[in-house]
Write a protein that holds these residues in place. Structure first.
Motif: not given
Length: 285
Positions: A175-191, A279-285
């Protein structure tokens, strides 16, 4: 008040635990931050297991949008503080239970007191409570407190345990240094790296990570509570193997699938970085 006796109230646990183990559970303290969908169910399930001491925290009050999944959400509790309602429900099961409640949620200022003399922490925080979750897991790591998180995903549950001598929350999720949007993706795909739920989401427009909302089910919350309580039992009684991150479990009741996940470098691993990029590409769309 009706007659209450701890030993009789929880006697049907005996057989799966010994009488001595039941008394061990009676003397343990479990902390739960967040008393919404999963947190409220965690508290009630662990109370029925016979845990005798809790530290709980939540700043919110019950609202209509909580009705589909939260154990304490009823017409009678609308507008009531979640810590008050859930404390009362736990005490209605075990009048002797000791509860330390924080009605302002967990923060840097109160985390030390919240985790004082805690044996296990169970994560009940809202999916998007990234700062509070980071601080709480870091504090558990510093205090060498085992931490359990079971995410309600679709109509299933995804488990990660963070044990003091194994991979940390930060090492896994990055999570360190990531934006909230990025944290959301990292948490969802990590868990939930297996993403067992993705095939039956019928209305993707109801998922909006940027505006921090998504659909939920009561079934997932109840599955989470059963899994989390079992992990707590195993940790507190030192019974059986407790898997820990980077290993995880994901059970989905809709797809009838169960997967043991393994991401040896967490979100830093090659496979996970590729999935995150998509996931980031899909999120941007």
């Amino acid at each position: 008040m009706a007659r209450f006796g701890y030993n009789e109230a929880f006697s049907r646990n005996i057989g799966w635990v010994t009488e001595a183990e039941q008394q061990t559970l009676r003397n343990k303290r479990v902390a739960i931050a967040g008393l919404g969908g999963v947190g409220g169910s965690h508290l009630l399930t662990l109370t029925r297991l016979g845990i005798g001491h809790f530290s709980i925290a939540d700043p919110d009050r019950f609202d209509l949008v909580n009705f589909n999944r939260q154990a304490g959400a009823t017409v009678d509790t609308l507008g009531e503080r979640k810590v008050d309602v859930m404390s009362a429900m736990a005490r209605a099961i075990n009048p002797e239970v000791d509860i330390r409640a924080l009605d302002d949620g967990v923060s840097a200022a109160n985390l030390d007191a919240f985790l004082d003399h805690v044996d296990v922490y169970v994560d009940g925080l809202d999916f998007f409570a990234f700062d509070a979750r980071e601080r709480t897991f870091a504090a558990c790591r510093a205090k060498r407190i085992p931490a359990v998180t079971v995410a309600p995903i679709g109509m299933g549950a995804a488990l990660l345990n963070f044990l003091p001598h194994r991979m940390s929350f930060e090492q896994y999720f990055r999570f360190s240094g990531a934006s909230d949007n990025e944290k959301a993706l990292r948490f969802l795909l990590g868990v939930s790296p297996a993403m067992l739920h993705r095939r039956y989401l019928v209305d993707p427009s109801r998922v909006n990570l940027k505006q921090q909302y998504g659909p939920s089910t009561a079934m997932a919350c109840e599955l989470c509570a059963g899994i989390a309580a079992t992990q707590v039992l195993k940790i507190l009684l030192h019974r059986g193997k407790v898997i820990a991150a980077p290993h995880g479990l994901h059970f989905d009741a809709y797809t009838n699938r169960f997967v043991h996940t393994w991401r040896p470098r967490g979100n830093r691993g090659l496979v996970q970085r590729l999935v995150l990029a998509m996931a980031r590409r899909q999120f941007r769309r």
